[in-house]
Design a protein around this motif. Structure first.
Motif, PDB file in Angstrom:
ATOM      1  N   MET A  66       0.840  -1.202   0.000  1.00  0.00           N
ATOM      2  CA  MET A  66       0.000   0.000   0.000  1.00  0.00           C
ATOM      3  C   MET A  66       0.870   1.245   0.000  1.00  0.00           C
ATOM      4  SD  MET A  66      -1.186   0.223   4.000  1.00  0.00           S
ATOM      5  CE  MET A  66      -2.035   1.785   3.777  1.00  0.00           C
ATOM      6  N   CYS A  67       0.260   2.367  -0.199  1.00  0.00           N
ATOM      7  CA  CYS A  67       0.940   3.651  -0.014  1.00  0.00           C
ATOM      8  C   CYS A  67       0.267   4.330   1.159  1.00  0.00           C
ATOM      9  CB  CYS A  67       0.818   4.509  -1.278  1.00  0.00           C
ATOM     10  SG  CYS A  67       1.567   6.140  -1.076  1.00  0.00           S
ATOM     11  N   GLY A  68       0.975   4.427   2.283  1.00  0.00           N
ATOM     12  CA  GLY A  68       0.377   4.968   3.485  1.00  0.00           C
ATOM     13  C   GLY A  68       1.007   6.230   4.000  1.00  0.00           C
ATOM     14  N   ARG A  69       2.122   6.658   3.396  1.00  0.00           N
ATOM     15  CA  ARG A  69       2.773   7.896   3.808  1.00  0.00           C
ATOM     16  C   ARG A  69       3.711   8.351   2.693  1.00  0.00           C
ATOM     17  NH1 ARG A  69       4.017   8.882   9.214  1.00  0.00           N
ATOM     18  NH2 ARG A  69       2.809   7.032   9.769  1.00  0.00           N
ATOM     19  N   TYR A  70       3.654   9.605   2.331  1.00  0.00           N
ATOM     20  CA  TYR A  70       4.551  10.113   1.301  1.00  0.00           C
ATOM     21  C   TYR A  70       4.871  11.575   1.570  1.00  0.00           C
ATOM     22  CZ  TYR A  70       0.517  12.333  -1.104  1.00  0.00           C
ATOM     23  OH  TYR A  70      -0.570  13.105  -1.435  1.00  0.00           O
ATOM     24  N   TYR A  71       5.698  12.178   0.734  1.00  0.00           N
ATOM     25  CA  TYR A  71       6.030  13.587   0.912  1.00  0.00           C
ATOM     26  C   TYR A  71       6.115  14.292  -0.434  1.00  0.00           C
ATOM     27  CZ  TYR A  71      10.972  12.483  -0.164  1.00  0.00           C
ATOM     28  OH  TYR A  71      12.139  12.069  -0.766  1.00  0.00           O
ATOM     29  N   LEU A  72       5.914  15.594  -0.403  1.00  0.00           N
ATOM     30  CA  LEU A  72       6.006  16.433  -1.595  1.00  0.00           C
ATOM     31  C   LEU A  72       6.756  17.693  -1.219  1.00  0.00           C
ATOM     32  CD1 LEU A  72       5.304  17.035  -4.530  1.00  0.00           C
ATOM     33  CD2 LEU A  72       3.087  17.933  -3.760  1.00  0.00           C
ATOM     34  N   ALA A  73       8.060  17.646  -1.419  1.00  0.00           N
ATOM     35  CA  ALA A  73       8.947  18.723  -0.975  1.00  0.00           C
ATOM     36  C   ALA A  73       9.075  19.806  -2.048  1.00  0.00           C
ATOM     37  CB  ALA A  73      10.320  18.157  -0.627  1.00  0.00           C
ATOM     38  N   GLU A  74       7.944  20.285  -2.524  1.00  0.00           N
ATOM     39  CA  GLU A  74       7.910  21.289  -3.579  1.00  0.00           C
ATOM     40  C   GLU A  74       6.902  22.367  -3.219  1.00  0.00           C
ATOM     41  OE1 GLU A  74       9.928  21.139  -6.137  1.00  0.00           O
ATOM     42  OE2 GLU A  74      10.679  19.088  -5.831  1.00  0.00           O
ATOM     43  N   ASN A  75       7.083  23.547  -3.832  1.00  0.00           N
ATOM     44  CA  ASN A  75       6.091  24.601  -3.629  1.00  0.00           C
ATOM     45  C   ASN A  75       5.160  24.681  -4.828  1.00  0.00           C
ATOM     46  OD1 ASN A  75       7.438  26.087  -5.674  1.00  0.00           O
ATOM     47  ND2 ASN A  75       8.826  26.997  -4.163  1.00  0.00           N
ATOM     48  N   ILE A  76       4.176  25.548  -4.738  1.00  0.00           N
ATOM     49  CA  ILE A  76       3.166  25.674  -5.778  1.00  0.00           C
ATOM     50  C   ILE A  76       3.785  25.993  -7.128  1.00  0.00           C
ATOM     51  CG2 ILE A  76       1.301  27.158  -6.618  1.00  0.00           C
ATOM     52  CD1 ILE A  76       0.260  25.166  -4.690  1.00  0.00           C
ATOM     53  N   ARG A  77       4.717  26.899  -7.160  1.00  0.00           N
ATOM     54  CA  ARG A  77       5.294  27.309  -8.439  1.00  0.00           C
ATOM     55  C   ARG A  77       6.016  26.152  -9.114  1.00  0.00           C
ATOM     56  NH1 ARG A  77       1.708  29.804  -7.780  1.00  0.00           N
ATOM     57  NH2 ARG A  77       1.612  31.740  -6.624  1.00  0.00           N
ATOM     58  N   SER A  78       6.695  25.318  -8.349  1.00  0.00           N
ATOM     59  CA  SER A  78       7.367  24.147  -8.922  1.00  0.00           C
ATOM     60  C   SER A  78       6.354  23.188  -9.531  1.00  0.00           C
ATOM     61  CB  SER A  78       8.185  23.427  -7.853  1.00  0.00           C
ATOM     62  OG  SER A  78       9.225  24.243  -7.376  1.00  0.00           O
ATOM     63  N   LEU A  79       5.208  23.029  -8.876  1.00  0.00           N
ATOM     64  CA  LEU A  79       4.167  22.152  -9.394  1.00  0.00           C
ATOM     65  C   LEU A  79       3.557  22.725 -10.672  1.00  0.00           C
ATOM     66  CD1 LEU A  79       2.408  21.180  -6.051  1.00  0.00           C
ATOM     67  CD2 LEU A  79       3.891  19.746  -7.447  1.00  0.00           C
ATOM     68  N   GLU A  80       3.363  24.026 -10.697  1.00  0.00           N
ATOM     69  CA  GLU A  80       2.828  24.663 -11.905  1.00  0.00           C
ATOM     70  C   GLU A  80       3.756  24.427 -13.094  1.00  0.00           C
ATOM     71  OE1 GLU A  80       0.418  28.478  -9.995  1.00  0.00           O
ATOM     72  OE2 GLU A  80       2.448  28.723 -10.759  1.00  0.00           O
ATOM     73  N   GLU A  81       5.054  24.555 -12.850  1.00  0.00           N
ATOM     74  CA  GLU A  81       6.025  24.364 -13.929  1.00  0.00           C
ATOM     75  C   GLU A  81       6.091  22.907 -14.362  1.00  0.00           C
ATOM     76  OE1 GLU A  81      10.840  24.946 -14.698  1.00  0.00           O
ATOM     77  OE2 GLU A  81       9.864  25.944 -13.011  1.00  0.00           O
ATOM     78  N   ARG A  82       6.093  21.997 -13.397  1.00  0.00           N
ATOM     79  CA  ARG A  82       6.215  20.569 -13.709  1.00  0.00           C
ATOM     80  C   ARG A  82       5.023  20.069 -14.530  1.00  0.00           C
ATOM     81  NH1 ARG A  82       5.103  16.022 -14.627  1.00  0.00           N
ATOM     82  NH2 ARG A  82       5.900  14.085 -13.672  1.00  0.00           N
ATOM     83  N   TYR A  83       3.824  20.536 -14.203  1.00  0.00           N
ATOM     84  CA  TYR A  83       2.615  20.029 -14.847  1.00  0.00           C
ATOM     85  C   TYR A  83       2.028  20.996 -15.886  1.00  0.00           C
ATOM     86  CZ  TYR A  83       2.792  16.310 -11.414  1.00  0.00           C
ATOM     87  OH  TYR A  83       3.199  15.227 -10.649  1.00  0.00           O
TER      88      TYR A  83
END
Length: 230
Positions: free
Chosen positions: A1-18
């Motif tokens: 299962m996936c029960g814990r994860y992390y996302l060490a990025e800010n909003i702007r990084s997500l906007e650029e990535r996607y």
């Protein structure tokens, strides 16, 4: 299962990535995302959009939101067998961005935490489903689940399941609402190859969902590692 994860990025990084348009969502890097908490997801409603949804799927027909705690993951092998997942698969697929995730190795009565990430340290997308539930006051709660599959050889010693991680070139295909046949998507819902992963032992502090800070994804201290190895 996936029960814990992390996302060490800010909003702007997500906007650029996607390749997203500007969003005014408030989000700071998270290092210990747990079920029932809110986390970023990417949905497609005409265009790709970044949203904050609650982790743990709450079907629109559910009597109350407590069911979400039991629906943090959806097995790819049975997606179309359960109404809650089947409806979402046909109409509401999403991407769940992550920088890495945690798993635990059981040693006797002790569970030793590990942090896993891609060797290039880039953001990756887990395949997800989402839904919206309305309470008696008319308030809407948006929620999501992460699809899991059998583990690759790298993950297998730590857990019998792993999240479906999509190759970057398959992300738009997963979001494409015109594709509604699971057989057409089975080829991308496979264990991500072992050769792309790296891992390290991390501090026991990650065991508590109350802890959420950058040091959680750093290698465990020498003192902790010596203690484990004794």
């Amino acid at each position: 299962m996936c029960g814990r994860y992390y996302l060490a990025e800010n909003i702007r990084s997500l906007e650029e990535r996607y390749h997203l348009t500007y969003t005014d969502l408030s989000y700071m890097p998270r290092y210990n995302i747990a079920p029932t908490q809110y986390a970023p997801v990417i949905i497609k409603d005409g265009t790709k959009q970044l949203k904050l949804f609650k982790w743990g799927l709450i079907p629109s027909w559910a009597k109350d939101l407590s069911i979400g705690t039991k629906m943090i993951n959806a097995r790819v092998e049975t997606l179309l067998e359960k109404k809650s997942f089947r409806d979402a698969f046909y109409k509401r697929r999403c991407l769940v961005p992550a920088s890495g995730f945690y798993e635990w190795e059981k040693i006797g009565n002790y569970k030793q935490p590990y942090e896993f990430h891609l060797s290039n340290h880039k953001i990756f997308s887990m395949a997800g489903l989402w839904d919206v539930w309305t309470n008696l006051k008319g308030e809407k709660i948006y929620s999501f689940t992460i699809i899991t599959t059998e583990p690759n050889e790298y993950i297998r010693p730590y857990h019998h399941r792993m999240a479906v991680i999509l190759h970057k070139e398959d992300e738009d295909r997963w979001l494409d609402g015109e594709i509604d046949n699971l057989n057409d998507l089975n080829g991308i819902l496979k264990p991500y190859p072992s050769r792309f992963f790296e891992k390290q032992r991390v501090s026991e502090a990650v065991n508590s969902v109350r802890n959420d800070y950058p040091e959680l994804i750093q290698a465990a201290s020498v003192e902790e590692q010596i203690k484990w190895d004794i």
